[in-house]
Design an enzyme around this catalytic site. Sequence first.
Site, mmCIF file in Angstrom:
data_model
loop_
_atom_site.group_PDB
_atom_site.id
_atom_site.type_symbol
_atom_site.label_atom_id
_atom_site.label_comp_id
_atom_site.label_asym_id
_atom_site.label_seq_id
_atom_site.Cartn_x
_atom_site.Cartn_y
_atom_site.Cartn_z
ATOM 1 N N HIS A 1 -11.268 7.337 4.601
ATOM 2 C CA HIS A 1 -10.323 8.438 4.792
ATOM 3 C C HIS A 1 -11.031 9.718 4.334
ATOM 4 O O HIS A 1 -11.813 9.680 3.381
ATOM 5 C CB HIS A 1 -9.077 8.282 3.903
ATOM 6 C CG HIS A 1 -7.985 7.436 4.462
ATOM 7 N ND1 HIS A 1 -7.266 6.553 3.678
ATOM 8 C CD2 HIS A 1 -7.457 7.333 5.710
ATOM 9 C CE1 HIS A 1 -6.351 5.952 4.426
ATOM 10 N NE2 HIS A 1 -6.439 6.402 5.660
ATOM 11 N N ARG B 1 -9.953 5.748 10.645
ATOM 12 C CA ARG B 1 -8.503 5.613 10.716
ATOM 13 C C ARG B 1 -7.884 6.537 11.777
ATOM 14 O O ARG B 1 -7.562 6.100 12.862
ATOM 15 C CB ARG B 1 -7.865 5.856 9.346
ATOM 16 C CG ARG B 1 -8.289 4.838 8.281
ATOM 17 C CD ARG B 1 -7.777 3.451 8.591
ATOM 18 N NE ARG B 1 -8.159 2.458 7.620
ATOM 19 C CZ ARG B 1 -7.527 2.168 6.494
ATOM 20 N NH1 ARG B 1 -6.431 2.836 6.176
ATOM 21 N NH2 ARG B 1 -7.956 1.222 5.692
ATOM 22 N N ASP C 1 0.818 -1.223 0.000
ATOM 23 C CA ASP C 1 0.000 0.000 0.000
ATOM 24 C C ASP C 1 0.849 1.268 0.000
ATOM 25 O O ASP C 1 0.308 2.373 0.096
ATOM 26 C CB ASP C 1 -0.920 0.025 1.231
ATOM 27 C CG ASP C 1 -2.272 -0.647 0.966
ATOM 28 O OD1 ASP C 1 -2.677 -0.733 -0.206
ATOM 29 O OD2 ASP C 1 -2.910 -1.090 1.949
ATOM 30 N N CYS D 1 -4.824 9.809 -3.238
ATOM 31 C CA CYS D 1 -4.111 8.892 -2.347
ATOM 32 C C CYS D 1 -2.653 8.711 -2.778
ATOM 33 O O CYS D 1 -1.794 8.416 -1.955
ATOM 34 C CB CYS D 1 -4.770 7.518 -2.335
ATOM 35 S SG CYS D 1 -6.469 7.511 -1.792
ATOM 36 N N ARG E 1 0.392 -1.699 7.587
ATOM 37 C CA ARG E 1 0.984 -0.484 7.016
ATOM 38 C C ARG E 1 1.947 0.227 7.963
ATOM 39 O O ARG E 1 2.585 1.214 7.568
ATOM 40 C CB ARG E 1 -0.127 0.496 6.570
ATOM 41 C CG ARG E 1 -1.022 -0.047 5.471
ATOM 42 C CD ARG E 1 -1.821 1.048 4.780
ATOM 43 N NE ARG E 1 -0.956 1.969 4.026
ATOM 44 C CZ ARG E 1 -1.392 3.057 3.393
ATOM 45 N NH1 ARG E 1 -2.666 3.374 3.442
ATOM 46 N NH2 ARG E 1 -0.558 3.835 2.732
HETATM 47 N N1 ARG Z 1 -5.335 0.183 0.989
HETATM 48 C C1 ARG Z 1 -5.021 1.458 1.552
HETATM 49 C C2 ARG Z 1 -5.590 1.533 2.967
HETATM 50 O O1 ARG Z 1 -6.645 1.008 3.212
HETATM 51 C C3 ARG Z 1 -5.550 2.548 0.702
HETATM 52 C C4 ARG Z 1 -5.181 3.916 1.164
HETATM 53 C C5 ARG Z 1 -5.763 5.009 0.350
HETATM 54 N N2 ARG Z 1 -5.197 6.245 0.684
HETATM 55 C C6 ARG Z 1 -5.883 7.387 0.887
HETATM 56 N N3 ARG Z 1 -5.203 8.476 1.061
HETATM 57 N N4 ARG Z 1 -7.174 7.394 0.978
HETATM 58 O O2 ARG Z 1 -5.010 2.112 3.849
#
Ligand code: ARG
Length: 284
Positions: free
Chosen positions: A181, A152, A81, A275, A106
């Site tokens: 996000h 998040r 990612d 992203c 991550r």
């Molecule tokens: N697979 C990543 C996650 O879930 C995607 C992140 C996307 N990034 C963003 N800035 N929205 O964290």
Amino acid sequence: MSVLHNNGTSVVPGKRIARPRQYLMCEPTFFDVCYSINPWMDPTQPTATEVGLAQWKWLHDQLTDLGHTVNLVEPVAGLPDMVFAANGATVVDGRVLVARFRHRQRKDEAAAYLDWFGTHGWEIVRQAKHINEGEGDFLFTGEIILAGSGFRSEPTAHEEVQEFFNRPVLGLTLVDPRFYHLDTALAVLDDNEIVYNPQAFSPESRAHLAHRFPDAILADETDADTFGLNAVSDGLHVLLPLQAKRLAAQLRERGFEPIGVDLSELLKAGGSAKCCTLELRLPR
Ligand code: ARG
């Protein structure tokens, strides 16, 4: 299409002006969907890294062709990612607050960003103490910082951001797991000009947004579903998913120049144009 001139501005018919930007991006060399931390990710579906690379490269070249500077952080094997560089940090007034990721998959990305900023001349660099997914959840409007939480970043991160950047923060609560996000639900188009999908926010946050940004563009669910809100704007050009047709028309009506981007491969991981780009803001 207008391009930037050496003096940093390009005046086109109409009042919109593109301001040259500096971005950090990460090539999706190791891109894959091998775990699921958002509703878009289905590890049983195949991914084509080559396709992802080509789509990403198109976005990268488009940004440089528009006159922007793109820096690259080295991708790390085992961190699929990492292409979503927006999550690596928040950078405002030359100050860098590096992310602290929610999911273990991550977490190790933070070290790569700390290292990159530490070795590329950025002097004020710190890692967030609270869970903070960088520009995924913290968007600078030119004046205040919009701060998303609900999936998040922690609400406690908002205070930390306010102190670190010494900028007012408006906390916003996300309620739809597809838009986990802030940058999947809202985009900053220019100073104090935004576009958002109201459905993605709690009623209270919706009211705050309506009050603070009465002229905002409101995107519909269809465009939000194609990740249309995950847009990158330089004040004139707005790069957004090709599929977000109505939103592109809304932007054109307001004097922006929408540029459609096909990032279908990266959408399998729940990400698109914004992203992939972390804006590096020096003091203006
Ligand atoms: N697979 C990543 C996650 O879930 C995607 C992140 C996307 N990034 C963003 N800035 N929205 O964290």
